[in-house]
Enzyme design. Structure first.
Site, short mmCIF file in Angstrom:
data_model
loop_
_atom_site.label_atom_id
_atom_site.label_comp_id
_atom_site.label_asym_id
_atom_site.label_seq_id
_atom_site.Cartn_x
_atom_site.Cartn_y
_atom_site.Cartn_z
N GLU A 28 64.76 48.96 6.48
CA GLU A 28 63.46 48.32 6.75
C GLU A 28 63.60 46.81 6.67
OE1 GLU A 28 60.84 49.57 8.53
OE2 GLU A 28 60.90 51.17 7.04
N GLY A 117 48.42 51.87 13.93
CA GLY A 117 48.41 50.97 12.79
C GLY A 117 48.83 51.64 11.49
N GLY A 119 52.07 52.35 10.70
CA GLY A 119 53.50 52.15 10.46
C GLY A 119 54.37 53.19 11.15
N ASP A 167 61.61 49.69 16.69
CA ASP A 167 60.58 50.63 17.13
C ASP A 167 60.80 51.06 18.58
OD1 ASP A 167 59.60 50.11 14.65
OD2 ASP A 167 57.76 49.12 15.31
N TYR A 219 54.50 39.09 7.96
CA TYR A 219 55.71 39.51 8.68
C TYR A 219 56.44 38.30 9.26
CZ TYR A 219 58.61 42.25 11.90
OH TYR A 219 59.66 42.80 12.57
#
Ligand code: ADP
Ligand code: MG
Length: 377
Positions: A28, A117, A119, A167, A219
């Site tokens: 991550e 939204g 994740g 992603d 972020y």
């Protein structure tokens, strides 16, 4: 569904394409540090029914939108020109054209069961469904990794989200029954078999249903912090800092950057260790790596929140082999590795802990690694 009217040399101009959401097992905040990630595709996907139009109009409708169709002129698309959810599919069309592909308008109907939204990457699913549809309908011949990079560029430059490539790579390139071991530096990738059922295990996804406002600004700040640390260390990216050199490197950094660097470097190590264990058939060995990854995100990277911390704690206390938040953080989802026999107990314990804390009930589901973006009709 087939088309009778063609604008492309008799080729069918209509069909349905699906692209999945993803749950990242480990790795991550490494994908913008040239590091490693290990996502699996969810059975949940965005489906795009697409029919090319000859008039240069892009007409977008989503079952999850506001009930209104959005009509855009493809030639007028520019970053900042589209608001709301429509900017995600519009971004893909704009990016294809910016990359030199002569693509035009279409009617695009979206229906997705990827929670938004949470994740779980509903945005990349949406982008990749449109990208793979355009690829097929226009015969562009782009590979999965090429489509993923175009979709990432779409999200970065048109939508305005400075996301890494994980992603989109997961949505475009994952294969059924396994995880995608991806090196985000050179995009090399390998399918790592993940026969959970054979090992008597399940992946339990816990959507906390919260998203804290901090998410977007934080972020970009974290990403900038990593880039600053790499520059101070004279490295192209934090991926280039070997774990053995971590302590010495930390001494050379300002205090506020040290925990960021520690997370990124140890997280890359956790991905490599996870892949080694899976390759060795030790699926249960993934558990402690997940929990260690969560501690690092909580204590060093500081992107967890009370809800995700509680879900992890409750899951592990109820017998999960390991658990961690997944996705960018500040809410979203937790993934837990659970023995078949403990599945109900873990899900119930997490729900009970949420009730006791006064949180709304989370949504829980099990995920079997699914296939990446493809034509389904
Ligand atoms: P995540 O990708 O983790 O779900 P993001 O904030 O990156 O979260 O993306 C969520 C956004 O993507 C939504 O707010 C919406 O604008 C868009 N989106 C995703 N799926 C759909 C859909 N089926 N219909 C319309 N918009 C969608
Ligand atoms: Mg997203």
């Amino acid at each position: 569904m087939t088309s009778t009217q063609s604008v492309h040399d008799g080729a069918a101009t209509e069909g349905i394409w699906a692209a999945p959401g993803r749950v990242n097992l480990i790795g991550e905040h490494t994908d913008y540090n040239d590091g490693f990630v290990l996502p699996v595709a969810l059975p949940h996907s965005a489906r795009a029914t697409v029919r090319l139009r000859p008039d240069g109009v892009l007409r977008l409708y989503s079952e999850q939108g506001d009930g209104e169709a959005v009509e855009l002129v493809v030639a007028d698309l520019a970053p900042g020109s589209v608001d709301g959810w429509a900017k995600y599919p519009a971004a893909v069309v704009w990016t294809l054209r910016a990359a030199g592909y002569d693509v035009g308008g279409a009617d695009v109907h979206i229906d997705s069961d990827v929670p938004t939204g949470a994740g779980l990457s509903s945005s990349a699913a949406l982008e990749c469904a449109v990208a793979v549809a355009y690829n097929d309908l226009h015969g562009l011949g782009l590979t999965g990794p090429e489509l993923a990079r175009l979709a990432q560029r779409a999200e970065n430059e048109f939508v305005g989200v400075p996301c890494g490539v994980m992603d989109q790579m997961a949505s475009a390139c994952c294969t059924e029954g396994g995880a995608l071991f991806l090196d985000t530096r050179d995009f090399s990738q390998r399918h790592v078999p993940l026969d959970l059922a054979g090992a008597g295990l399940r992946l339990l996804v816990i959507d906390t249903r919260v998203k804290h406002d901090l998410a977007d600004g934080a972020y970009a700040e974290l990403r900038a912090g990593c880039e600053r640390a790499a520059a101070l260390l004279g490295l192209a990216a934090l991926r280039d800092l070997p774990a053995a050199g971590l302590d010495a490197a930390l001494d050379r950094l300002p205090a506020e950057l040290r925990p960021l660097v520690r997370h990124v470097v140890t997280e890359d190590e956790r991905v490599l260790e996870a892949v080694a264990r899976l390759d060795a058939g030790d699926l249960a060995g993934l558990g402690p790596i997940l929990t260690a990854g969560h501690a690092s995100l909580r204590d060093d990277y500081r992107v967890s929140c009370p809800e995700t911390d509680l879900a992890v704690e409750a899951a592990v206390a109820a017998g999960a082999l390991g658990a961690r938040m997944t996705g960018g953080g500040f809410g979203g989802s937790v993934v837990a590795l659970v023995a078949d026999t403990a599945l109900d107990a873990v899900a119930e314990a997490v729900t009970a802990a949420f009730t006791a804390a006064g949180y709304a009930a989370p949504r829980t589901f099990t995920a079997v690694p699914a296939a990446g973006a493809r034509r389904i009709s």
